[in-house]
Scaffold this motif. Structure first.
Motif, PDB file in Angstrom:
ATOM      1  N   ALA A  42       0.876  -1.313  -0.224  1.00 42.95           N
ATOM      2  CA  ALA A  42      -0.050  -0.171  -0.006  1.00 42.95           C
ATOM      3  C   ALA A  42       0.759   1.232   0.119  1.00 42.95           C
ATOM      4  O   ALA A  42       1.990   1.117   0.665  1.00 42.95           O
ATOM      5  CB  ALA A  42      -1.136  -0.117   1.214  1.00 42.95           C
ATOM      6  N   GLU A  43       0.300   2.381  -0.442  1.00 42.71           N
ATOM      7  CA  GLU A  43       0.884   3.455  -0.674  1.00 42.71           C
ATOM      8  C   GLU A  43       0.449   4.292   0.393  1.00 42.71           C
ATOM      9  O   GLU A  43       0.976   5.366   1.020  1.00 42.71           O
ATOM     10  CB  GLU A  43       0.768   4.239  -2.106  1.00 42.71           C
ATOM     11  CG  GLU A  43       1.714   3.659  -3.048  1.00 42.71           C
ATOM     12  CD  GLU A  43       1.722   4.234  -4.227  1.00 42.71           C
ATOM     13  OE1 GLU A  43       0.901   5.310  -4.435  1.00 42.71           O
ATOM     14  OE2 GLU A  43       2.274   4.033  -5.248  1.00 42.71           O
ATOM     15  N   LYS A  44      -0.875   4.202   0.834  1.00 46.79           N
ATOM     16  CA  LYS A  44      -1.760   4.845   1.597  1.00 46.79           C
ATOM     17  C   LYS A  44      -2.463   4.095   2.626  1.00 46.79           C
ATOM     18  O   LYS A  44      -3.183   3.114   2.003  1.00 46.79           O
ATOM     19  CB  LYS A  44      -2.607   5.900   1.085  1.00 46.79           C
ATOM     20  CG  LYS A  44      -3.274   6.989   2.061  1.00 46.79           C
ATOM     21  CD  LYS A  44      -4.038   7.888   1.184  1.00 46.79           C
ATOM     22  CE  LYS A  44      -4.572   8.909   2.287  1.00 46.79           C
ATOM     23  NZ  LYS A  44      -5.602   9.978   1.804  1.00 46.79           N
ATOM     24  N   VAL A  45      -2.357   4.139   3.704  1.00 51.08           N
ATOM     25  CA  VAL A  45      -3.211   3.393   4.864  1.00 51.08           C
ATOM     26  C   VAL A  45      -4.027   4.344   5.517  1.00 51.08           C
ATOM     27  O   VAL A  45      -3.647   4.898   6.345  1.00 51.08           O
ATOM     28  CB  VAL A  45      -2.142   2.556   5.629  1.00 51.08           C
ATOM     29  CG1 VAL A  45      -2.936   1.731   6.597  1.00 51.08           C
ATOM     30  CG2 VAL A  45      -1.503   1.566   4.723  1.00 51.08           C
ATOM     31  N   VAL A  46      -5.215   4.081   5.463  1.00 51.21           N
ATOM     32  CA  VAL A  46      -6.173   4.955   6.373  1.00 51.21           C
ATOM     33  C   VAL A  46      -6.614   4.218   7.645  1.00 51.21           C
ATOM     34  O   VAL A  46      -7.060   2.742   7.401  1.00 51.21           O
ATOM     35  CB  VAL A  46      -7.368   5.399   5.675  1.00 51.21           C
ATOM     36  CG1 VAL A  46      -8.492   6.184   6.296  1.00 51.21           C
ATOM     37  CG2 VAL A  46      -7.070   5.898   4.357  1.00 51.21           C
TER      38      VAL A  46
END
Length: 88
Positions: A42-46
């Motif tokens: 992943a590049e972005k984890v929310v």
């Protein structure tokens, strides 16, 4: 291997417990992000707000040892991490 949209995993927060007292909570949040990034690319984890509030009962000094999460893909390389709820 086919990618799953929903994936359930248990994350052991031992590295966060080894941190000094004021940094345990931040280290736990960053460790969850690191594990999801490593496993899914992943590049972005929310992180879900309920998961963040579940990690520490008394805000920062004591954190959970293990946490069961559900990782959901919401974009190209964006993942949402929520707390897994046991079916009753």
């Amino acid at each position: 291997m086919k990618e799953k949209d929903n994936f359930e995993m248990i994350i052991n927060l031992r590295p966060a417990h080894e941190a000094k007292m004021p940094r345990k909570f931040k280290k736990a949040v960053n460790y969850i992000r690191e594990v999801v990034t490593r496993h899914f690319g992943a590049e972005k984890v929310v992180l879900d707000q309920f998961l963040v509030s579940y990690l520490s009962v008394n805000s920062r000094s004591k954190i959970k040892r293990k946490v069961r999460v559900v990782v959901t893909k919401i974009g190209e390389k964006t993942f949402l991490v929520k707390l897994a709820v046991k079916p009753e």
